[in-house]
Design a protein around this motif. Structure first.
Motif, mmCIF file in Angstrom:
data_model
loop_
_atom_site.group_PDB
_atom_site.id
_atom_site.type_symbol
_atom_site.label_atom_id
_atom_site.label_comp_id
_atom_site.label_asym_id
_atom_site.label_seq_id
_atom_site.Cartn_x
_atom_site.Cartn_y
_atom_site.Cartn_z
ATOM 1 N N SER A 154 17.929 -18.946 -28.075
ATOM 2 C CA SER A 154 17.706 -18.614 -26.655
ATOM 3 C C SER A 154 18.599 -19.478 -25.781
ATOM 4 C CB SER A 154 16.247 -18.852 -26.266
ATOM 5 O OG SER A 154 15.409 -18.041 -27.024
ATOM 6 N N ARG A 155 19.099 -18.854 -24.695
ATOM 7 C CA ARG A 155 20.072 -19.522 -23.830
ATOM 8 C C ARG A 155 19.345 -20.262 -22.718
ATOM 9 N NH1 ARG A 155 24.105 -15.148 -21.564
ATOM 10 N NH2 ARG A 155 22.972 -15.495 -19.659
ATOM 11 N N VAL A 156 19.711 -21.528 -22.482
ATOM 12 C CA VAL A 156 18.988 -22.346 -21.501
ATOM 13 C C VAL A 156 19.968 -22.899 -20.471
ATOM 14 C CG1 VAL A 156 17.563 -24.404 -21.177
ATOM 15 C CG2 VAL A 156 17.376 -23.078 -23.292
ATOM 16 N N LYS A 219 24.561 -6.161 -20.655
ATOM 17 C CA LYS A 219 25.923 -6.054 -21.214
ATOM 18 C C LYS A 219 25.957 -6.520 -22.668
ATOM 19 C CE LYS A 219 27.723 -8.869 -18.154
ATOM 20 N NZ LYS A 219 26.541 -9.169 -17.354
ATOM 21 N N THR A 220 25.459 -7.746 -22.903
ATOM 22 C CA THR A 220 25.539 -8.304 -24.258
ATOM 23 C C THR A 220 24.749 -7.441 -25.239
ATOM 24 O OG1 THR A 220 25.750 -10.476 -23.278
ATOM 25 C CG2 THR A 220 25.191 -10.407 -25.603
ATOM 26 N N THR A 221 23.583 -7.002 -24.796
ATOM 27 C CA THR A 221 22.750 -6.157 -25.659
ATOM 28 C C THR A 221 23.507 -4.885 -26.028
ATOM 29 O OG1 THR A 221 20.830 -6.990 -24.480
ATOM 30 C CG2 THR A 221 20.501 -5.008 -25.806
ATOM 31 N N ALA A 243 26.890 -18.032 -29.343
ATOM 32 C CA ALA A 243 26.778 -16.877 -30.241
ATOM 33 C C ALA A 243 25.484 -16.106 -29.997
ATOM 34 C CB ALA A 243 26.868 -17.345 -31.687
ATOM 35 N N GLU A 244 25.612 -14.923 -29.382
ATOM 36 C CA GLU A 244 24.447 -14.081 -29.114
ATOM 37 C C GLU A 244 24.499 -12.791 -29.907
ATOM 38 O OE1 GLU A 244 22.886 -14.129 -24.704
ATOM 39 O OE2 GLU A 244 25.062 -14.079 -24.635
ATOM 40 N N LEU A 245 25.734 -12.379 -30.276
ATOM 41 C CA LEU A 245 25.864 -11.096 -30.973
ATOM 42 C C LEU A 245 25.282 -11.197 -32.374
ATOM 43 C CD1 LEU A 245 29.520 -10.264 -29.901
ATOM 44 C CD2 LEU A 245 27.433 -9.149 -29.111
#
Ligand SMILES: Nc1ncnc2c1ncn2[C@@H]1O[C@H](COP(=O)(O)OP(=O)(O)OP(=O)(O)O)[C@@H](O)[C@H]1O
Ligand SMILES: [Mg+2]
Length: 441
Positions: A154-156, A219-221, A243-245
């Protein structure tokens, strides 16, 4: 937080309850001395101590309150304090703390305020510290902003006073463990089956695609969903800030930027990674987001044989995405004339997919637009699909439809050459049109 008042006022005053809670937290914090206890060991100790205290004070708590108090203390000691239940709730996708008294979440696309509160700014700072310290980072009034990630990805982002005027602010974009499939996003009404078929052909036909959208528009989703169309036998290099993908293919190399160390050395930017990726024999380059000079390197890569690349930019319309790209290219500092920049963009980018977060919280593709070349100094855009809002229903839901505009893209023959026969119905021809065309043949 335990709402002590309504449940326990008959047996214990709120003040006494919070004292008891503080005592249990303080003593549990001291349990981890030289050895670090596991959550189970902590739980065992807290349970024992709570039972002792209750019998000493001759108080009895219902089991539900006892359990909640233990969970609350455990979250303070080993988790992320008052945020823990929000992090554990799978329906919550984003958490926003605006100072100790205001905690908002996004649930099913809608923002709502929760009854979660912190004891004060110091309490938020303690939780931020718990997030960033394991990453070797630090936050205080001298360096009041920090980006970090939770162990689950998760991005913080955190900003504390003096920059955050009304108290420490924390934003967490929860990492969705479940990767959305194309059928799921169609089910969420983000796009139609026809649009999905069209985009699948675009990916397989190796067109260069930009996903454009505002913050949190999906967008990323959607980049992840589109990447799912890439065949398994291609070598994919992904480049991201964080890294989210979550690509499912076998042959994927994931690259991630790196911050500078405390002496200010060793930073690796997206731009450097893009340049490096060209030497890695990629079949496809996927850049999580273009937000700087890397746009120039990406366009050059797209124009020099690395077709089929995908990325996202932050923009509110396809036209806006073009101007955004222009600005980003200029950020590369090459001092190129604007006409050349536009030519680069128009020959590199084939399709822009515009994502929007509508006012009712749904995420929609509001346009799929072809970059159709240049006319004079202007990049020509033509919408292949477009969303038209016709109204808002009684519950605030937006009513509208995405429809083909009837325009067939100029790259249609390229897709056909690659083996994709897109039926006329995808581009808006009615059944009667198709029948008439067949009879003419
Ligand atoms: N098609 C969709 N339908 C419903 N919710 C979605 C959809 N796509 C994304 N979301 C949700 O919206 C939130 C934002 O998604 P995402 O991270 O993809 O946005 P983004 O545009 O990349 O944001 P940012 O600009 O901050 O990088 C996530 O919580 C995600 O679960
Ligand atoms: Mg994103």
């Amino acid at each position: 937080m335990i709402e002590s008042q309504e449940n326990t006022s008959s047996v214990i005053s709120p003040k006494e309850f919070s004292k008891l809670r503080e005592y249990l937290i303080a003593s549990a914090s001291q349990d981890s001395g030289a050895t670090i206890l596991t959550p189970e060991q902590h739980k065992h100790n807290i349970q024992g101590r709570l039972a002792e205290e209750l019998s000493r004070r001759n108080i009895n708590f219902p089991d539900s309150i006892r359990d909640r108090l233990i969970l609350d203390i455990l979250a303070e000691i080993t988790g992320y304090g008052p945020l823990q239940p929000l992090l554990d709730d799978p329906e919550i996708t984003e958490i926003m703390v605006n100072g100790p008294q205001k905690v908002y979440v996004e649930k099913q696309g809608r923002l709502e305020r929760t009854n979660v509160v912190f004891d004060g700014n110091l309490h938020i700072l303690k939780i931020i510290d718990r997030i960033v310290a394991p990453l070797g980072r630090h936050i205080d009034s001298d360096s009041p902003m920090v980006d970090a990630r939770l162990p689950d990805g998760s991005r913080v982002n955190a900003v504390v006073p003096p920059c955050a005027v009304d108290g420490a602010s924390l934003t967490i974009r929860k990492f969705s463990k479940e990767k959305l499939s194309i059928q799921q996003v169609i089910g969420l009404n983000t796009l139609t089956q026809g649009m999905a078929d069209f985009l699948r052909a675009c990916v397989l036909g190796r067109l260069n695609i930009i996903i454009s959208g505002g913050t949190g528009s999906g967008k990323t989703t959607f980049l992840n969903v589109l990447s799912g169309f890439i065949p398994n036998d291609e070598r994919i290099v992904t480049i991201e800030d964080a890294a989210e993908l979550q690509l499912q293919q076998d042959h994927v190399v994931r690259l991630e930027t790196k911050l500078a160390n405390v002496e200010g050395h060793g930073m690796v930017s997206v731009r450097e990674l893009v340049r490096n990726s060209l030497r890695m024999r990629p079949d496809r380059i996927i850049i999580g987001e273009c937000r700087g000079g890397e746009a120039l390197d990406m366009l050059q890569a797209m124009n020099t044989g690395h077709d089929g690349s995908l990325t996202t930019v932050h923009a509110n319309s396809p036209r806006d995405a073009i101007s955004r790209l222009e600005t980003l290219v200029l950020m590369a500092g090459m001092d190129l004339p604007i006409k050349i920049v536009r030519q680069q963009i128009s020959s590199a980018v084939d399709v822009i997919v515009q994502m929007s977060r509508l006012r009712d919280g749904t995420r929609k593709i509001t346009a799929i637009t072809e970059v159709a070349g240049m006319e004079g100094d202007v990049v020509v855009l033509s919408d292949i699909f477009k969303f038209n809002q016709s109204g808002v229903d009684a519950e605030g839901k937006i009513i509208g439809q995405v429809k083909p505009t009837g325009i067939r893209p100029l790259f249609g023959p390229r897709l056909e050459a690659a083996g994709f026969k897109l039926g006329a119905e995808i581009f808006g021809a009615t059944a009667a049109d198709i029948l008439a065309a067949r009879q003419r043949r």
